[in-house]
Design a protein around this motif. Structure first.
Motif, short mmCIF file in Angstrom:
data_model
loop_
_atom_site.label_atom_id
_atom_site.label_comp_id
_atom_site.label_asym_id
_atom_site.label_seq_id
_atom_site.Cartn_x
_atom_site.Cartn_y
_atom_site.Cartn_z
N THR B 50 9.95 7.52 3.19
CA THR B 50 9.23 7.40 4.67
C THR B 50 7.71 7.56 4.19
O THR B 50 7.01 6.40 4.41
CB THR B 50 9.43 8.34 5.72
N TYR B 51 7.28 8.20 3.31
CA TYR B 51 5.81 8.37 2.84
C TYR B 51 5.48 7.15 2.15
O TYR B 51 4.26 6.33 2.39
CB TYR B 51 5.57 9.54 1.96
N ALA B 52 6.08 6.75 1.05
CA ALA B 52 5.72 5.64 0.28
C ALA B 52 6.18 4.23 0.92
O ALA B 52 5.27 3.34 0.38
CB ALA B 52 6.48 5.72 -1.34
N GLY B 53 6.97 4.22 1.86
CA GLY B 53 7.14 3.05 2.40
C GLY B 53 6.06 2.62 3.47
O GLY B 53 6.05 1.49 3.56
N GLY B 54 5.43 3.75 3.71
CA GLY B 54 4.20 3.26 4.71
C GLY B 54 2.80 3.08 3.88
O GLY B 54 1.86 2.82 4.59
N LEU B 55 2.75 3.16 2.44
CA LEU B 55 1.63 2.94 2.15
C LEU B 55 1.27 1.36 1.93
O LEU B 55 2.09 0.44 2.14
CB LEU B 55 1.37 3.41 0.50
N PRO B 56 -0.03 0.96 1.86
CA PRO B 56 -0.48 -0.26 1.82
C PRO B 56 0.52 -0.81 0.56
O PRO B 56 0.67 -0.28 -0.37
CB PRO B 56 -1.94 -0.22 1.56
N ASP B 57 0.31 -2.44 0.71
CA ASP B 57 1.13 -3.44 -0.43
C ASP B 57 0.64 -2.96 -1.69
O ASP B 57 1.18 -2.96 -2.74
CB ASP B 57 1.40 -4.58 0.14
N THR B 58 -0.69 -3.00 -1.74
CA THR B 58 -1.39 -3.13 -3.01
C THR B 58 -1.22 -1.84 -3.66
O THR B 58 -1.00 -1.63 -5.15
CB THR B 58 -2.99 -3.23 -2.72
N ARG B 59 -1.02 -0.55 -3.04
CA ARG B 59 -0.69 0.55 -3.54
C ARG B 59 0.66 0.54 -4.07
O ARG B 59 0.94 1.19 -5.14
CB ARG B 59 -1.00 1.72 -2.57
N LYS B 60 1.54 0.16 -3.37
CA LYS B 60 2.99 -0.10 -3.74
C LYS B 60 3.08 -0.74 -4.93
O LYS B 60 3.76 -0.16 -5.75
CB LYS B 60 3.93 -0.53 -2.39
N GLN B 61 2.63 -1.79 -4.94
CA GLN B 61 2.68 -2.39 -6.57
C GLN B 61 2.11 -1.59 -7.58
O GLN B 61 2.59 -1.78 -8.49
CB GLN B 61 1.99 -3.83 -6.29
N LYS B 62 1.08 -0.85 -7.52
CA LYS B 62 0.65 -0.22 -8.63
C LYS B 62 1.51 1.16 -8.95
O LYS B 62 1.67 1.46 -10.11
CB LYS B 62 -1.04 0.52 -7.99
N ILE B 63 2.08 1.48 -7.87
CA ILE B 63 2.97 2.60 -8.04
C ILE B 63 4.27 2.26 -8.66
O ILE B 63 4.65 2.86 -9.52
CB ILE B 63 3.45 3.50 -6.80
N ALA B 64 4.64 0.96 -8.32
CA ALA B 64 5.70 0.51 -8.92
C ALA B 64 5.70 0.14 -10.43
O ALA B 64 6.52 0.49 -11.12
CB ALA B 64 6.39 -0.70 -8.18
N SER B 65 4.43 -0.35 -10.85
CA SER B 65 4.02 -0.58 -12.13
C SER B 65 3.89 0.67 -12.94
O SER B 65 4.36 0.68 -14.12
CB SER B 65 2.62 -1.20 -12.20
N ALA B 66 3.43 1.74 -12.42
CA ALA B 66 3.28 3.20 -13.21
C ALA B 66 4.90 3.58 -13.51
O ALA B 66 5.12 4.03 -14.27
CB ALA B 66 2.44 4.20 -12.36
#
Lengths: 553, 168
Positions: B50-66
């Motif tokens: 729920t939390y990570a799914g609600g983050l902005p796309d740019t942030r999700k991409q950075k998270i996925a990369s990390a």
């Protein structure tokens, strides 16, 4: 993360502008709005960028994370914002201001009391400082209008306030649970607590949400419940005003006779310089950048700076030295739910004798420690901007939780007080020619010291705080250092108002004595600062300036 | 009222939702959360989704990369994806990478980015939500849009319980 919008391609000057406003904070925004809606052709030059309202949640996260400084949230700092501090007490200028469309109200707390009658009559009543050339009664209708425009929530339970003509636009915020913990002690001591007028919505107002309580008013309100001046910038634009962002004004130019300002010369991000001409000019860039711009605009005719025949441009800088205290009591206090306070006492504001001066007391709702911050530091209770503490702690999970439980005691209470600081000639904004900003201009130097009147008032404030906490059987954990106080971030003075051109910069219509088309809308025109938050008075004066300009058209 | 500003309040900024926050990334984040969250936290995967799914796309991409960097390291040192390791090994992997001791930086080296986009992102999500702050006896933490409803209320029993635990 991009927090700003940069869609403005055309930063060339407007043709045939009636009014050029320098700065888009609460003063500039209200001047622009008030005049644009009465069909004046208004152009606003703003040094900072236009921030993207849809980035507020991300800015809140940035503010709560431990990685950067709170200044980063609104991109303050760097060579653009260089300054020096040379007074008896260090003045951390860049945490007290924001450059951007909306100005410092983007990160302000939002408290909006009126000054009291005594603040306008300090010399007559006490033989201190100087009287304002206008009275509370003359400003009173503008106070009411400012409360309406900004949206102020307030109550009629304050027995110490100046006379009012109408109710506040919104009902007050009721007292918090932690206020109730103070109440019995204050009752016992004969101290009356009451609500706090603030430009924050207790209900939907002017199309903006009621407060939901993110708890991050300083530095950013994600819900829009707290008023910020970008509200009136938008309204001004709807009425045809033009706002040019990233356009720091470098100099003001005047005509050959030295009677009128002819143009504001500003820089643009592409490195160009532009000249904005207008019939009238309004400086609304705050009590530091306004005197700085006037001093930078020195000419052969005005070698000491523009509008400075009196020699007082930059002098009599004021801010209130905060007196704060934190203590612990033997029960949970429900701290941290909101980022503002809901009870104050103005009982110690009006006084018969000259000393000690006025004090405004606030009962705080905020716990100075937040769990998220410590958790992200790995259980390390560091402080922001502590360069010796660059490494985070190394605990997480249950270990970190144990540390958090030790360090986030939910039993804390705190108070702070704004004491009055009189205008002092040696407290001043000057040019430091040894350092330059990103355009090669000398930076502002802030010289701020306390003086005996304010120190005696601070000591009295501390004494009253101690009495209240003693009555509560509270254990004091920390007290602010009276000799090295933090500022209230209420910058005032520096182009003061008066009827005598030899001792003041602007007249009672806020027009400079020296130049017939140059006006100032700012706390820089305050003659004395009192102990109240200045923003409502800034807004009232801005609306007054607009009326004078309109009437003189 | 609070719900409209809740965990999903970033969603309005996103134009698409089938983005970097895949089931695999959510599972990897939950695997980290099981290490860095207190053991009293339950329903971790659902919370993280729920939390990570609600983050902005740019942030999700950075998270996925990390997260990819984290998995690369786990595969090199333990021969398995991070989420497939036992909890103790996951803790060891993070500490071996110095994620526990490094600074947190969005533009830093790999451990600094993992600290910023994974560990601290998860801790921020937890401790700015009532689920995390209640562990400390705080009903409405800073960063959560519920303070207006709660600020007049006496602290709940949960607060007393947490305080009692502190005293022990």
């Amino acid at each position: 993360m991009s927090k700003t919008i940069d869609t403005q391609q055309d930063r060339t000057p407007s043709d045939d502008a009636d009014v050029c406003v320098v700065g888009s904070g609460v003063a500039g925004a209200l001047v622009a709005y008030s005049l644009a809606k009465r069909d004046h052709d208004v152009v606003v030059l703003e040094a900072g960028p236009r921030f993207d309202p849809s980035s507020r949640l991300e800015q809140m996260e940035e503010a709560l994370r431990p990685e950067g400084s709170i200044r980063d949230v609104w991109e303050m700092g760097g060579q653009r914002d260089r300054y020096t501090s040379s007074g008896g007490v260090y003045y951390g200028l860049n945490t007290t201001r924001v450059k951007g469309v909306g100005g410092t109200t983007l990160h302000w707390l939002g408290i909006t009391p009126r000054l009291h009658q005594k603040d306008f009559e300090m010399n007559t009543r006490y033989g201190l400082a100087s009287d304002w050339p206008i009275s509370y009664e003359q400003l009173r209708p503008y106070y009411a209008l400012a409360e309406q425009e900004m949206g102020v929530a307030g109550g009629t339970d304050n027995p110490f306030g100046p006379p009012r003509e109408t109710d506040y636009p919104m009902p007050a915020f009721p007292p918090s649970y932690s206020d109730s913990l103070f109440a019995d002690a204050c009752d016992e001591l004969g101290i009356t607590m009451h609500s706090v007028p603030q430009a924050r919505n207790t209900e939907t107002y002017d199309g903006r949400s009621a407060c939901v309580g993110y708890g991050t008013c300083i530095p950013v309100c994600p819900s829009g419940a707290k008023y910020s001046a970008d509200v009136h910038v938008s309204k001004a634009e709807e009425h045809g005003a033009r706002v040019i962002d990233r356009a720091p004004v470098q100099r003001l130019e005047h005509d050959d006779r030295g009677v009128s300002v002819t143009a504001a010369m500003y820089a643009t991000p592409d490195g160009a310089h532009q000249r904005q001409t207008a019939d009238r000019f309004v400086l609304a860039a705050g009590a530091v950048e306004i005197p700085r711009l006037l001093l930078l605009s020195a000419s052969d005719q005005y070698p000491d700076g523009l509008a400075n025949t009196s020699g007082v441009v930059g002098k009599y800088f004021m801010d209130q030295p905060i007196v704060s205290i934190t203590a612990e009591i033997d029960e949970p206090t429900n701290q941290n739910p909101i980022g503002y306070h809901t009870s104050e006492t103005h009982q110690f504001y009006d006084h018969d004798e000259p000393r000690p001066g006025s004090i405004k007391f606030a009962f705080n709702n905020e716990n100075p420690i937040t769990a998220a911050d410590i958790a992200m530091r790995g259980g390390d209770e560091g402080t922001r901007e502590d360069l010796t503490d660059v490494l985070a702690g190394d605990s997480w999970g249950d270990d970190a939780l144990a540390t958090l439980r030790e360090r986030v005691p939910n039993r804390r209470i705190s108070m702070f007080a704004n004491p009055e600081l009189l205008p002092r000639e040696e407290n001043a904004v000057t040019l430091d020619r040894s350092k330059t900003d990103d355009h090669g201009n000398p930076v502002p130097d802030i010289s701020w010291s306390i003086g005996s009147h304010a120190m005696e008032t601070m000591e009295y404030a501390r004494e009253i705080q101690n009495r209240i906490l003693d009555e509560l059987d509270a254990t004091v954990l920390s007290k602010s250092d009276l000799s090295e106080p933090k500022t209230a971030a209420h910058k005032m003075g520096t182009t003061r108002m008066g009827t005598d051109p030899d001792t003041s910069v602007v007249d009672p219509t806020l027009r400079t004595h020296d130049l017939d088309n140059l006006f100032i809308a700012s706390s820089s025109t305050f003659v004395t600062g009192g102990a109240m938050n200045p923003t409502l008075t800034i807004a009232a004066l801005a609306l007054k300036v607009a009326d004078h300009i309109h009437e003189g058209r | 009222m609070a719900g409209q500003f809740g965990l999903s309040s970033f969603e309005g900024l996103n134009e698409r939702h089938d983005d970097a926050m895949t089931d695999t990334v959510v599972r990897d984040l939950a695997a980290v959360a099981e290490v860095v969250y207190p053991s009293a936290v339950s329903g971790i995967e659902e919370f993280v989704r729920t939390y990570a799914g609600g983050l902005p796309d740019t942030r999700k991409q950075k998270i996925a990369s990390a997260v990819t960097e984290l998995n690369d390291y786990a595969c090199r040192t333990h021969g398995n994806r991070f989420a497939d390791l036992p909890v103790g090994d996951r803790d060891s992997v993070l500490r071996a990478m110095a994620v526990d001791r490094t600074g947190s930086s969005p533009d830093g080296n790999i451990p600094e980015r993992i600290r910023y986009y994974v560990v601290n992102q998860l801790l921020y999500g937890l401790y700015t939500s009532p689920m995390g702050s209640r562990l400390l006896g705080i009903e409405n933490p800073v960063g959560h849009p519920g303070g207006f409803e709660s600020y007049q209320k006496e602290p709940s029993q949960a607060a007393f319980t947490a305080e009692d635990q502190t005293d022990e």
